[in-house]
Motif scaffolding. Structure first.
Motif, mmCIF file in Angstrom:
data_model
loop_
_atom_site.group_PDB
_atom_site.id
_atom_site.type_symbol
_atom_site.label_atom_id
_atom_site.label_comp_id
_atom_site.label_asym_id
_atom_site.label_seq_id
_atom_site.Cartn_x
_atom_site.Cartn_y
_atom_site.Cartn_z
ATOM 1 N N ASN A 1 -3.362 -3.311 -6.290
ATOM 2 C CA ASN A 1 -1.965 -3.104 -6.671
ATOM 3 C C ASN A 1 -1.141 -2.825 -5.412
ATOM 4 O OD1 ASN A 1 -2.514 -0.462 -5.942
ATOM 5 N ND2 ASN A 1 -2.569 0.320 -8.039
ATOM 6 N N LYS A 2 0.115 -2.449 -5.603
ATOM 7 C CA LYS A 2 1.038 -2.244 -4.469
ATOM 8 C C LYS A 2 0.592 -1.084 -3.584
ATOM 9 C CE LYS A 2 5.006 -3.751 -2.723
ATOM 10 N NZ LYS A 2 5.174 -5.147 -2.268
ATOM 11 N N ALA A 3 -0.110 -0.119 -4.149
ATOM 12 C CA ALA A 3 -0.554 1.050 -3.372
ATOM 13 C C ALA A 3 -1.510 0.642 -2.251
ATOM 14 C CB ALA A 3 -1.229 2.067 -4.293
ATOM 15 N N TYR A 4 -2.287 -0.412 -2.492
ATOM 16 C CA TYR A 4 -3.238 -0.874 -1.472
ATOM 17 C C TYR A 4 -2.491 -1.388 -0.242
ATOM 18 C CZ TYR A 4 -7.584 -2.846 0.361
ATOM 19 O OH TYR A 4 -8.688 -3.115 1.134
ATOM 20 N N GLU A 5 -1.421 -2.103 -0.480
ATOM 21 C CA GLU A 5 -0.577 -2.623 0.604
ATOM 22 C C GLU A 5 -0.015 -1.477 1.446
ATOM 23 O OE1 GLU A 5 3.890 -4.100 0.251
ATOM 24 O OE2 GLU A 5 2.470 -5.523 -0.641
ATOM 25 N N VAL A 6 0.478 -0.440 0.773
ATOM 26 C CA VAL A 6 1.030 0.724 1.483
ATOM 27 C C VAL A 6 -0.038 1.376 2.366
ATOM 28 C CG1 VAL A 6 2.025 3.028 1.198
ATOM 29 C CG2 VAL A 6 2.788 1.142 -0.270
ATOM 30 N N SER A 7 -1.261 1.492 1.825
ATOM 31 C CA SER A 7 -2.363 2.098 2.591
ATOM 32 C C SER A 7 -2.688 1.278 3.832
ATOM 33 C CB SER A 7 -3.611 2.223 1.715
ATOM 34 O OG SER A 7 -3.382 3.086 0.637
ATOM 35 N N LEU A 8 -2.721 -0.047 3.687
ATOM 36 C CA LEU A 8 -3.036 -0.916 4.824
ATOM 37 C C LEU A 8 -1.985 -0.791 5.921
ATOM 38 C CD1 LEU A 8 -4.214 -4.192 3.019
ATOM 39 C CD2 LEU A 8 -5.646 -2.456 4.112
ATOM 40 N N ILE A 9 -0.720 -0.757 5.536
ATOM 41 C CA ILE A 9 0.363 -0.645 6.524
ATOM 42 C C ILE A 9 0.297 0.695 7.244
ATOM 43 C CG2 ILE A 9 2.877 -0.522 6.805
ATOM 44 C CD1 ILE A 9 3.064 -2.578 4.486
#
Length: 694
Positions: free
Chosen positions: A581-589
């Motif tokens: 989900n979108k939370a994974y993207e935030v973690s990667l950034i």
């Protein structure tokens, strides 16, 4: 004859003495793989004329094996200017002649470089842009070209041009350990005569002796370059100008009189007259140089200033500075030349500033506030580069501990006391299994017969033989540096086992095994290695990479230039497959914004991944290639391939990782991936690899 770029490729092959991958040339010279192959074909033909073979290996790249006689012959060839001089090199040579103070006829450049008028006009535009960036103007009138601007700006620009061509490492190698190996590519006569550098070195050595000081390596090489500049400009009959009041102030100093005496006696063979103004500029440079030893450590004013800085830092951070006396002493030695650099508007650049901004940005800001408030009554305002050198000294006293030591390590730094101190602090903080027994400058190391250490860690290339291993690192000891040290002193404290690091580790083990044995089932071996390091049973790994990477999750030749948007694109592909989900993207950034992330698994390849709890529902991969490489994350390393993984556990994807590693080591497949535009073809090639490995 070889072009400038082809000469540089040959120099790289000779200096490395091992296989060089084609991708290395592509990234080093920012050219296409097609151009790399063209240059290598031309180079191969040229080498055959010298009865030398260019060896090729599909996986390893290209390699030149030469004996000493052949090497000597190649070095002699490389000292000649090539028949074809590329645009970049022509621009540098034109700038040199103009910065020496000459009025140069346009026809002279046309004749010298054998170029057309259209090509010449393009070169002139490049020269003009370079000069504008250095606060200078190019004047063209009546067929002549010359530079207009302040004398201080002209000198600063000339020195920067010299530094672009002759790094500190190269100058020190040339002065202290001249041999055929380190003369490679040093000069073809366009810049200076090699024998003249010996005379200028004698001048600097006598200055050290008479002034009872020792310049740091960086100041030593910078002073040599300054003297080279002075000699060339005086030969061109350039009029040296200096403010009379400033000149009178400098003439009153003991340093001016001593420099004048030494210069007059040592440079008689150069057949030039050294005016007082030039002696004044040399005096400024000497006063602003960083010194390894200096009587200024006893100068109460600078000691008081250093103590005030340290005290204020302790108060602001609420932390004690360890080895307080040594930190103050080292900082006091640094402050005197720093004051002179400010007074005489001398350029100061810290090559570590970008890394320090990432790792110590908040501390730099604190030090800036403290220093500027202390020095404001004196009307002194240091720039960020100068402040970062002060921060190096302060950092050397933070978070030091008394630890049990095992491996004896020596450190070589060329940038001064603060740099070596912060490297020592990083070593002792990360590696309780070592002790730093000695810190050397390049010159000290060259003159040392016995090194009482088992390993030498250096921030500068060492080009003479030593009896112990040498590892080159950044003073801030990045994660890449820690990987270099792994086989010598083990892992640093609290090293996290991430997937990216696991890929690198397995690859390193595989390369070692390939050196000593023949591997018949490489894919199976890699799978076993992954399961071994992860502590998983092999039976738990059932799925292939192609099972986790559908065709619709492969996007090729994207034109995006923002790394954050690339991560957003990669996660969007995973979300489309129901993996994240979108939370994974935030973690990667957030992770990529940290300087210690381990997403770069090999040159040009990023492997973003995070823990399952950060928004992972299913195991999956997405793959994106970029038309042009971009700067990725906080470390700003160039990447063109972004392979993003989402994993629900530590074992399902291990067989897929084995395929990834095999692909990364297949140069032919990587070239297809780099320039291919058909996602289905890439997916089919991966399936083919998986089938071959079964």
């Amino acid at each position: 004859m070889l072009s400038v770029r082809q000469q540089k490729m040959l120099i790289h092959l000779l200096e490395k003495g091992d296989y060089v991958k084609l991708a290395d040339f592509q990234h080093q010279f920012d050219i296409s793989m097609r151009t790399v192959r063209h240059d290598l074909l031309f180079l191969e033909d040229w080498l055959q004329q010298q009865h030398i073979t260019l060896e090729r290996n599909r996986k390893l790249g290209v390699f030149i094996h030469v004996d000493e006689k052949e090497r000597y012959s190649l070095v002699a060839q490389l000292q000649k200017r090539p028949n074809f001089v590329d645009a970049k090199e022509r621009t540098k040579l034109m700038l040199k002649q103009l910065l020496e103070g000459s009025k140069v006829a346009s026809e002279q450049f046309l004749s010298e470089f054998q170029i057309s008028k259209n090509t010449f006009l393009l070169d002139v535009q490049s020269v003009r842009e370079w000069l504008v960036a250095h606060k200078l103007e190019l004047i063209r009138e009546q067929g002549l070209m010359y530079i207009q601007g302040k004398e201080s700006d002209v000198r600063r620009a000339y020195l920067e041009l010299l530094r672009e061509n002759f790094t500190e490492d190269k100058i020190l190698q040339l002065i202290l350990g001249r041999s055929e190996s380190n003369l490679i590519g040093m000069s073809n006569g366009d810049w200076f005569k090699l024998e003249e550098i010996d005379t200028l070195n004698d001048v600097v050595l006598q200055l050290e002796k008479e002034l009872q000081i020792e310049f740091s390596d960086s100041s030593y090489s910078a002073l040599i370059l300054h003297l080279l500049m002075a000699v060339e400009r005086l030969r061109a009959n350039h009029l040296i100008k200096m403010d009379q009041d400033l000149l009178d102030e400098l003439k009153a100093s003991s340093e001016f009189r001593l420099i004048q005496k030494i210069i007059s006696s040592q440079l008689t063979d150069f057949e030039i007259i050294i005016p007082e103004e030039e002696i004044g500029y040399i005096t400024q440079h000497v006063l602003g140089a960083q010194r390894g030893q200096d009587e200024s450590q006893e100068d109460k004013m600078y000691v008081d200033m250093a103590e005030k800085i340290v005290t204020k830092v302790e108060e602001r951070l609420n932390l004690p500075i360890m080895d307080r006396g040594k930190v103050i002493e080292g900082l006091a030695i640094h402050l005197k030349p720093a004051f002179y650099r400010y007074k005489y508007n001398l350029q100061c650049e810290n090559p570590l500033l970008d890394q320090m901004e990432i790792m110590y940005g908040s501390l730099l800001t604190v030090i800036e506030e403290i220093v500027q408030s202390l020095f404001e009554p004196l009307s002194l305002y240091f720039n960020r580069h100068e402040l970062s050198y002060i921060a190096l000294h302060v950092c050397s006293g933070l978070d030091q501990r008394v630890l049990p030591y095992k491996t004896k390590v020596a450190i070589v730094c060329s940038s001064g006391l603060g740099t070596s101190a912060i490297l020592q602090r990083k070593m002792t903080a990360l590696y309780p299994q070592v002790t730093v027994v000695k810190k050397y400058s390049y010159k000290e190391l060259f003159n040392t017969k016995v090194i009482e250490a088992e390993l030498l860690i250096s921030t500068i290339d060492i080009q003479f033989p030593l009896s112990i291993p040498v590892i080159n690192v950044s003073p801030l000891l990045t994660s890449a540096d820690q990987r270099k040290l792994l086989s010598f002193i083990g892992e640093p404290q609290k090293v996290e086992q991430e997937e990216g690091k696991l890929l690198q580790l397995v690859n390193e083990v595989l390369q070692i095994m390939e050196k000593h044995s023949t591997i018949h089932q490489q894919h199976e071996l890699m799978t076993d290695l992954f399961s071994y390091f992860q502590g998983q049973a092999k039976s738990e790994m059932n799925k292939h990479l192609s099972d986790f990477l559908p065709v619709h999750s492969i996007h090729l030749q994207e034109r995006e230039t923002d790394w954050i948007k690339v991560i957003e694109m990669s996660n969007a592909l995973l979300m489309k497959s129901g993996c994240t989900n979108k939370a994974y993207e935030v973690s990667l950034i957030e992770m990529a914004n940290q300087s210690n992330h381990h997403f770069i698994i090999t040159e040009g390849v990023a492997f973003p991944h995070a823990a399952p709890e950060n928004g992972v529902f299913e195991t999956g991969f997405s793959l994106i290639t970029l038309k042009e490489p971009i700067r990725f994350g906080a470390r700003k390393e160039k990447v063109w391939l972004i392979l993003t993984m989402a994993a629900t556990d530590q074992h399902q994807h291990l067989k897929a990782l084995a395929t990834i590693l095999e692909a990364l080591n297949d140069q032919e497949f990587m070239e297809l991936l780099r320039y291919g535009s058909d996602p289905k073809e890439i997916w089919q090639q991966l399936r083919k690899k998986e089938a071959q490995s079964q």
